[in-house]
Design a protein around this motif. Sequence first.
Motif, PDB file in Angstrom:
ATOM      1  N   SER A   1       0.861  -1.179   0.000  1.00 21.86           N
ATOM      2  CA  SER A   1       0.000   0.000   0.000  1.00 21.86           C
ATOM      3  C   SER A   1       0.896   1.227   0.000  1.00 21.86           C
ATOM      4  N   VAL A   2       0.445   2.289  -0.663  1.00 18.51           N
ATOM      5  CA  VAL A   2       1.262   3.500  -0.721  1.00 18.51           C
ATOM      6  C   VAL A   2       0.381   4.703  -1.001  1.00 18.51           C
ATOM      7  N   SER A   3       0.744   5.831  -0.391  1.00 16.51           N
ATOM      8  CA  SER A   3       0.089   7.104  -0.641  1.00 16.51           C
ATOM      9  C   SER A   3       1.168   8.141  -0.888  1.00 16.51           C
ATOM     10  N   PHE A   4       0.922   9.033  -1.850  1.00 15.16           N
ATOM     11  CA  PHE A   4       1.894  10.077  -2.146  1.00 15.16           C
ATOM     12  C   PHE A   4       1.474  11.426  -1.566  1.00 15.16           C
ATOM     13  N   ASP A   5       0.602  11.371  -0.552  1.00 14.70           N
ATOM     14  CA  ASP A   5       0.296  12.570   0.229  1.00 14.70           C
ATOM     15  C   ASP A   5       1.396  12.749   1.274  1.00 14.70           C
ATOM     16  N   GLU A   6       1.752  13.993   1.575  1.00 11.64           N
ATOM     17  CA  GLU A   6       2.809  14.242   2.557  1.00 11.64           C
ATOM     18  C   GLU A   6       2.355  13.808   3.943  1.00 11.64           C
ATOM     19  N   PRO A   7       3.153  12.999   4.639  1.00 14.03           N
ATOM     20  CA  PRO A   7       2.780  12.561   5.988  1.00 14.03           C
ATOM     21  C   PRO A   7       2.616  13.740   6.938  1.00 14.03           C
ATOM     22  N   ASP A   8       1.714  13.590   7.903  1.00 17.59           N
ATOM     23  CA  ASP A   8       1.502  14.630   8.902  1.00 17.59           C
ATOM     24  C   ASP A   8       2.770  14.811   9.734  1.00 17.59           C
ATOM     25  N   ALA A   9       3.050  16.046  10.123  1.00 22.39           N
ATOM     26  CA  ALA A   9       4.265  16.346  10.889  1.00 22.39           C
ATOM     27  C   ALA A   9       4.318  15.571  12.196  1.00 22.39           C
ATOM     28  N   SER A  10       3.167  15.243  12.772  1.00 23.75           N
ATOM     29  CA  SER A  10       3.141  14.518  14.044  1.00 23.75           C
ATOM     30  C   SER A  10       3.696  13.107  13.917  1.00 23.75           C
ATOM     31  N   THR A  11       3.762  12.593  12.683  1.00 21.45           N
ATOM     32  CA  THR A  11       4.303  11.254  12.450  1.00 21.45           C
ATOM     33  C   THR A  11       5.745  11.148  12.926  1.00 21.45           C
ATOM     34  N   TYR A  12       6.460  12.262  12.867  1.00 19.56           N
ATOM     35  CA  TYR A  12       7.887  12.245  13.174  1.00 19.56           C
ATOM     36  C   TYR A  12       8.194  12.672  14.620  1.00 19.56           C
ATOM     37  N   GLU A  13       7.165  12.915  15.389  1.00 16.86           N
ATOM     38  CA  GLU A  13       7.375  13.233  16.799  1.00 16.86           C
ATOM     39  C   GLU A  13       7.560  11.931  17.571  1.00 16.86           C
ATOM     40  N   PHE A  14       8.562  11.894  18.430  1.00 18.14           N
ATOM     41  CA  PHE A  14       8.843  10.656  19.158  1.00 18.14           C
ATOM     42  C   PHE A  14       9.179  10.942  20.613  1.00 18.14           C
ATOM     43  N   THR A  15       8.483  10.244  21.498  1.00 15.39           N
ATOM     44  CA  THR A  15       8.771  10.271  22.925  1.00 15.39           C
ATOM     45  C   THR A  15       8.950   8.835  23.386  1.00 15.39           C
ATOM     46  N   PRO A  16      10.090   8.491  23.956  1.00 14.15           N
ATOM     47  CA  PRO A  16      10.305   7.110  24.386  1.00 14.15           C
ATOM     48  C   PRO A  16       9.203   6.651  25.342  1.00 14.15           C
ATOM     49  N   PRO A  17       8.640   5.465  25.146  1.00 14.66           N
ATOM     50  CA  PRO A  17       7.609   4.956  26.057  1.00 14.66           C
ATOM     51  C   PRO A  17       8.153   4.823  27.479  1.00 14.66           C
ATOM     52  N   PRO A  18       7.277   4.876  28.472  1.00 15.52           N
ATOM     53  CA  PRO A  18       7.714   4.693  29.860  1.00 15.52           C
ATOM     54  C   PRO A  18       8.477   3.378  30.024  1.00 15.52           C
ATOM     55  N   GLY A  19       9.560   3.426  30.800  1.00 16.52           N
ATOM     56  CA  GLY A  19      10.349   2.224  31.030  1.00 16.52           C
ATOM     57  C   GLY A  19      11.448   2.001  30.014  1.00 16.52           C
ATOM     58  N   THR A  20      11.547   2.886  29.014  1.00 14.31           N
ATOM     59  CA  THR A  20      12.576   2.743  27.984  1.00 14.31           C
ATOM     60  C   THR A  20      13.921   3.270  28.494  1.00 14.31           C
ATOM     61  N   THR A  21      14.962   2.506  28.275  1.00 16.22           N
ATOM     62  CA  THR A  21      16.316   2.948  28.597  1.00 16.22           C
ATOM     63  C   THR A  21      16.861   3.744  27.414  1.00 16.22           C
ATOM     64  N   VAL A  22      17.172   5.007  27.632  1.00 15.57           N
ATOM     65  CA  VAL A  22      17.622   5.897  26.561  1.00 15.57           C
ATOM     66  C   VAL A  22      19.110   6.163  26.702  1.00 15.57           C
ATOM     67  N   GLU A  23      19.835   6.022  25.625  1.00 11.39           N
ATOM     68  CA  GLU A  23      21.262   6.344  25.611  1.00 11.39           C
ATOM     69  C   GLU A  23      21.517   7.449  24.593  1.00 11.39           C
ATOM     70  N   GLU A  24      22.153   8.505  25.040  1.00  7.87           N
ATOM     71  CA  GLU A  24      22.497   9.618  24.168  1.00  7.87           C
ATOM     72  C   GLU A  24      23.811   9.307  23.454  1.00  7.87           C
ATOM     73  N   ILE A  25      23.810   9.427  22.147  1.00  5.86           N
ATOM     74  CA  ILE A  25      25.004   9.166  21.348  1.00  5.86           C
ATOM     75  C   ILE A  25      25.561  10.493  20.841  1.00  5.86           C
ATOM     76  N   GLN A  26      26.849  10.687  21.050  1.00  7.15           N
ATOM     77  CA  GLN A  26      27.519  11.877  20.554  1.00  7.15           C
ATOM     78  C   GLN A  26      28.021  11.623  19.128  1.00  7.15           C
ATOM     79  N   PRO A  27      28.023  12.641  18.279  1.00  2.48           N
ATOM     80  CA  PRO A  27      28.492  12.455  16.906  1.00  2.48           C
ATOM     81  C   PRO A  27      29.875  11.820  16.820  1.00  2.48           C
ATOM     82  N   ASP A  28      30.779  12.186  17.715  1.00  2.00           N
ATOM     83  CA  ASP A  28      32.119  11.607  17.689  1.00  2.00           C
ATOM     84  C   ASP A  28      32.079  10.111  17.971  1.00  2.00           C
TER      85      ASP A  28
END
Length: 399
Positions: A256-283
């Motif tokens: 399935s495919v649509s060529f309509d631009e996805p809603d901006a909210s699609t790209y918003e992300f908040t880690p779910p509760p209980g998720t272990t988050v690691e910050e990666i530095q560019p280096d």
Amino acid sequence: MPNSLLSTPARRWATGATVATVVVGAAVAGPLIAGADSELPDRTAAELLIDLATLDVQPFAGTVVQSADVGLPELQNSDTTSLPTAVLSLLNGSSTARIWYTDADTYRFALQDDQAESDLLRNGQDLWFWSSEGATASHLVVPEDTEDGEDGGHGPFGGEGPFGGEGMPEDLPTNIPTEAASLALAMIEPSTQVDVDGTATVAGRSAYELVLRPKDEQSLIGSIRLAVDGETSMPLRVQIVARDASEPSFEVGFTSVSFDEPDASTYEFTPPPGTTVEEIQPDDLDDAAQHHARPGAGTDGDHDMDPSDVSVVGSGWSSVVVLRGVDLDELTAGLEGDAAAMADAFIAELQDVSGPYGSGRAMISDLFTVLLLDDGRMLAGAVPLEVLEEAAQDPAAAL
């Protein structure tokens, strides 16, 4: 020296990027529905090639299914959290993904199976990789001066490829469609037969069926079929059929495919509760890329691949790529648990080989062959084992 960040999150980055590249870059598989009554206007193979070569990908969203059965040993575990096992999973079995794309800085790729989901997501300078299986997430803030994911305008046929051409020249006469199309076809005709095999309906859209058939009888590939969208020229499906086979050994495409631009909210992300988050530095990511740049690189910090470590024997569809300094044990040394067990079981299935070129092991499939020699050389190509064995004796493949 690699730390946990390099051995775990960076591997996840590599896994997500590899899967995304294979699925999106190969461009898409879907149901085979003939469209003999399609109202698409007639197009020549040359015209379709020039459309692909100059394609400017527009925003889209869709579901992609990838399936493969290339004749490799069956994998007993579906783990895809490590790069080697993720690659192997793409060669046997099937995967389903949802893709949202706005531009090179705004996209989301969600790889799904029955029990877990992994997301690779970029929203401007924020880049996330999240795995539900391990309840982990990695986050990177991309530097402002980093170039985007654009390919420089080269398109799917840019650079020297298996078709025997040198890629699309920068001064392509885009204002003269007939001349440009003829040029595109002439560049690949010496090694490849190119035809338009009617039309098909893929993901509910009418598409042209472009078929490329290697003229080189040494190639294991019998044909590559591309379903090209009749309206946008976006590839909707790719099927690779082995020589003397009637069904695809590898298939990837939209259901399935649509060529309509996805809603901006699609790209918003908040880690779910209980998720272990690691910050990666560019280096840190640069260090990881350096660590994995050379197949079989150890942990002594010297990982740069010298251009002399790579060479090519032959040309066109029967080209054989030669890598030097490959150590299979070091390639799998970082794997743990089920991933390590799966890799060991797979390696045990490799065929022992020997000859004037030396000794080693071979991985043989319907579409490609890999020869791993005890002297550290790895040869690979879409050719039978005997072609690799002959190439291993070529001066261009010498250590």
